[in-house]
Design a protein around this motif. Structure first.
Motif, PDB file in Angstrom:
ATOM      1  N   GLY A 227      -5.354  34.378  56.221  1.00 27.85           N
ATOM      2  CA  GLY A 227      -6.688  35.261  56.348  1.00 27.85           C
ATOM      3  C   GLY A 227      -6.437  36.483  57.421  1.00 27.85           C
ATOM      4  N   ARG A 228      -7.611  37.109  57.591  1.00 27.32           N
ATOM      5  CA  ARG A 228      -7.623  38.122  58.815  1.00 27.32           C
ATOM      6  C   ARG A 228      -7.150  37.913  60.049  1.00 27.32           C
ATOM      7  NH1 ARG A 228     -13.341  40.719  57.941  1.00 27.32           N
ATOM      8  NH2 ARG A 228     -12.430  41.867  59.753  1.00 27.32           N
ATOM      9  N   ALA A 229      -6.347  38.344  60.751  1.00 19.14           N
ATOM     10  CA  ALA A 229      -5.820  38.031  61.990  1.00 19.14           C
ATOM     11  C   ALA A 229      -7.067  38.076  62.975  1.00 19.14           C
ATOM     12  CB  ALA A 229      -4.538  39.049  62.371  1.00 19.14           C
ATOM     13  N   GLU A 230      -7.744  39.058  62.873  1.00 16.95           N
ATOM     14  CA  GLU A 230      -9.037  39.103  63.757  1.00 16.95           C
ATOM     15  C   GLU A 230     -10.086  38.179  63.817  1.00 16.95           C
ATOM     16  OE1 GLU A 230     -10.051  42.292  60.602  1.00 16.95           O
ATOM     17  OE2 GLU A 230      -8.319  41.287  61.410  1.00 16.95           O
ATOM     18  N   SER A 231      -9.884  37.152  62.439  1.00 16.11           N
ATOM     19  CA  SER A 231     -10.757  36.186  62.819  1.00 16.11           C
ATOM     20  C   SER A 231      -9.953  34.630  62.929  1.00 16.11           C
ATOM     21  CB  SER A 231     -11.345  35.943  60.885  1.00 16.11           C
ATOM     22  OG  SER A 231     -11.971  37.219  60.690  1.00 16.11           O
TER      23      SER A 231
ATOM     24  N   ALA B 147      -5.769  36.578  68.224  1.00  7.52           N
ATOM     25  CA  ALA B 147      -7.316  37.536  67.928  1.00  7.52           C
ATOM     26  C   ALA B 147      -7.611  38.165  69.221  1.00  7.52           C
ATOM     27  CB  ALA B 147      -8.360  36.584  67.317  1.00  7.52           C
TER      28      ALA B 147
ATOM     29  N   ARG C 111      -3.885  46.721  67.528  1.00  8.21           N
ATOM     30  CA  ARG C 111      -2.707  45.550  66.780  1.00  8.21           C
ATOM     31  C   ARG C 111      -1.509  46.708  66.991  1.00  8.21           C
ATOM     32  NH1 ARG C 111      -1.948  45.651  61.861  1.00  8.21           N
ATOM     33  NH2 ARG C 111      -3.941  46.130  61.183  1.00  8.21           N
TER      34      ARG C 111
ATOM     35  N   ASP D  43      -1.249  41.657  60.680  1.00 11.92           N
ATOM     36  CA  ASP D  43      -2.722  41.704  60.285  1.00 11.92           C
ATOM     37  C   ASP D  43      -3.099  40.556  59.695  1.00 11.92           C
ATOM     38  OD1 ASP D  43      -1.104  42.703  58.053  1.00 11.92           O
ATOM     39  OD2 ASP D  43      -2.794  43.365  57.142  1.00 11.92           O
ATOM     40  N   ARG D  44      -2.427  39.595  59.441  1.00 13.28           N
ATOM     41  CA  ARG D  44      -2.737  38.191  58.603  1.00 13.28           C
ATOM     42  C   ARG D  44      -2.339  37.211  59.559  1.00 13.28           C
ATOM     43  NH1 ARG D  44      -6.322  39.508  55.285  1.00 13.28           N
ATOM     44  NH2 ARG D  44      -5.706  37.513  53.792  1.00 13.28           N
TER      45      ARG D  44
ATOM     46  N   SER E 223       0.709  42.412  56.117  1.00 11.49           N
ATOM     47  CA  SER E 223       0.557  42.363  54.509  1.00 11.49           C
ATOM     48  C   SER E 223       1.309  43.349  54.074  1.00 11.49           C
ATOM     49  CB  SER E 223      -0.946  42.689  54.383  1.00 11.49           C
ATOM     50  OG  SER E 223      -1.456  44.172  54.839  1.00 11.49           O
TER      51      SER E 223
ATOM     52  N   ASP F 166       0.255  46.291  52.258  1.00  5.89           N
ATOM     53  CA  ASP F 166      -0.347  47.751  52.814  1.00  5.89           C
ATOM     54  C   ASP F 166       0.055  48.072  54.059  1.00  5.89           C
ATOM     55  OD1 ASP F 166      -1.712  47.829  50.238  1.00  5.89           O
ATOM     56  OD2 ASP F 166      -3.698  47.166  51.252  1.00  5.89           O
ATOM     57  N   GLU F 167       0.044  47.162  55.088  1.00  8.92           N
ATOM     58  CA  GLU F 167       0.431  47.659  56.348  1.00  8.92           C
ATOM     59  C   GLU F 167       1.982  47.666  56.372  1.00  8.92           C
ATOM     60  OE1 GLU F 167      -1.097  47.507  59.865  1.00  8.92           O
ATOM     61  OE2 GLU F 167      -2.497  48.787  57.874  1.00  8.92           O
TER      62      GLU F 167
END
Length: 445
Positions: free
Chosen positions: A268-272, A281, A288, A293-294, A314, A316-317
């Motif tokens: 999932g999203r790293a910030e979450s 997070a 970052r 980012d994951r 990811s 895209d990153e």
């Protein structure tokens, strides 16, 4: 004058009519063709029912006989360490099994160590993977907690759909604690239980604990259900407890929790992120940069003897970051490889108690470096860094592993990343005497 015998039924109203050429009736005449047909049908169904009942009885008897034989095979193969019915109930229930004939798939009845493998028997001549149990008394020369960026690639899944991103799903879930973690942990297809010896000096071989790993080895299209995972945890607990008792290891094992949270494999999203990845997070809250980012996390057990966090970059990153290093550390690399085969990822792991004494860092080619409690550094030839501490009186080691060439991309952030992780563990687990690698350990070889 002789005449042919007349067939009569006392209750047949039409029997006063003589039919000299008609053979004796097999069924009583009910006065109409329809009634006679129904009578014949009912009789046929009754006969079929009796035959079906006999066949059903035979099948039930045959199955009962197979179950009894399967119980004996499981008990024998697994050294009497498991309840056979618990193994037979896995994967919806089976009744015919075949133990592995491999000489290595045996449990030593004296040392209480080794593995047993049980197959499900299908149509004649076919067998399917079903269950395996491994028992390890510690310390152990044959088993270790291997930390590696090569053989332990978390994104090596071959059955990934062609249109799915490489780092979308991990091959395995992270270890989730059973309760507070004292009993052990589980993931999406295995459960591990541990009996910690209260009297190591009085055990056979001065062992400190006995660990049992139960694995559901189903076919790829068969799901390991929540009920199966809990059953595996019960099997592992039973095996660890029984093996410990045979070795003279006095241990009090917690019960298996009534409910187990789902062990996810999708990032999932790293910030979450939370739990074992909550530190990340917070660390990236102010920026970052080129870090992952994951994230894939797990609940953090207050008494776990193993925990982990998995981070990844990811697609895209990766495309965004690549041009900044294409003429430098990535000049001999290909973007397509990073997207399809060799993703960028970071994994942190901690081991506590006697688990900390059984950790090795493995490099490319299988070369291994001992990760010892009370030390810190980097394994030469590996992409593994570690710190150490003492948590509630028990030794602990904390490792950080990076995949492929990603360590070159984020070399300047590695020291801060490891420190943020270890500081979080130390705060959660009451760890002291923390040792970190030297700055020189983070300089590229």
């Amino acid at each position: 004058m002789n005449s042919s015998p007349i067939s009569r039924w006392p209750d047949d109203p039409g029997s006063h009519i003589a039919f000299p050429d008609r053979p004796p009736r097999m069924f009583p005449d009910r006065g109409s063709r329809r009634r006679n047909a129904v009578n014949r049908l009912l009789c046929a169904l009754a006969v079929a029912g009796i035959g079906g009942a006999c066949w059903g009885f035979w099948l039930e008897y045959d199955e009962h006989r197979d179950v009894a034989a399967s119980r004996e095979k499981i008990v024998s193969a697994c050294g009497g360490l498991v309840a056979p019915d618990a193994v037979l109930r896995l994967n919806g229930g089976i009744y015919r099994v075949k133990p592995s004939s491999d000489a290595d798939d045996t449990i030593d009845s004296e040392q209480q160590t080794g593995s047993c493998v049980i197959y499900r028997v299908g149509e004649p001549g076919t067998t399917y993977a079903h269950f395996a149990l491994t028992v390890v008394p510690q310390p152990s020369d044959g088993y270790a907690n291997i930390v590696s960026g090569s053989s332990k690639n978390p994104f090596d899944r071959r059955d990934r759909p062609r249109d799915e991103a490489l780092v979308a799903r991990a091959d395995e879930a992270l270890p989730h604690p059973l309760g507070d973690g004292r009993l052990g942990h589980y993931d999406d297809s295995t459960a591990t239980a541990k009996a910690v010896c209260a009297n190591p000096a009085r055990t056979k071989g001065r062992i400190t604990s006995v660990k049992a790993l139960a694995v559901a080895q189903y076919e790829e299209d068969a799901d390991v259900t929540a009920a199966d995972l809990r059953a595996l945890a019960g099997i592992a607990r039973h095996a660890a407890d029984r093996a410990a008792d045979r070795l003279g290891c006095e241990a009090a094992l917690p019960e298996v929790p009534k409910r187990l949270a789902a062990a996810e494999v999708r990032l999932g999203r790293a910030e979450s992120a939370s739990g074992t990845c909550g530190w990340y997070a917070r660390f990236t809250a102010k920026g970052r940069g080129e870090l992952p980012d994951r994230a894939l996390d797990a609940p953090a057990g207050s008494a776990s003897w193993q925990e982990a966090c998995l981070l990844a970059v990811s697609a895209d990153e990766t495309r965004r970051i690549w041009p900044h290093h294409a003429d430098g550390v990535l000049k001999d690399q290909r973007l397509s490889d990073a997207l399809r085969f060799a993703g960028w990822w970071v994994r942190t792991q901690s081991f506590f108690g006697d688990e900390a004494a059984e950790v090795v860092a493995e490099g490319f080619g299988g070369d291994q470096v001992k990760v010892a409690p009370g030390t810190a550094g980097r394994g030469r030839g590996t992409r593994v860094w570690w710190a150490s501490s003492v948590c509630e009186g028990r030794p602990a080691v904390h490792t950080m592993t990076l995949g492929n060439v990603y360590d070159r991309v984020v070399q300047g952030r590695l020291s801060g990343l490891l420190r943020a992780y270890v500081d979080d563990v130390a705060a959660r687990r009451g760890c002291t005497d923390v040792k970190f690698p030297e700055p020189a350990d983070f300089v590229r070889e």
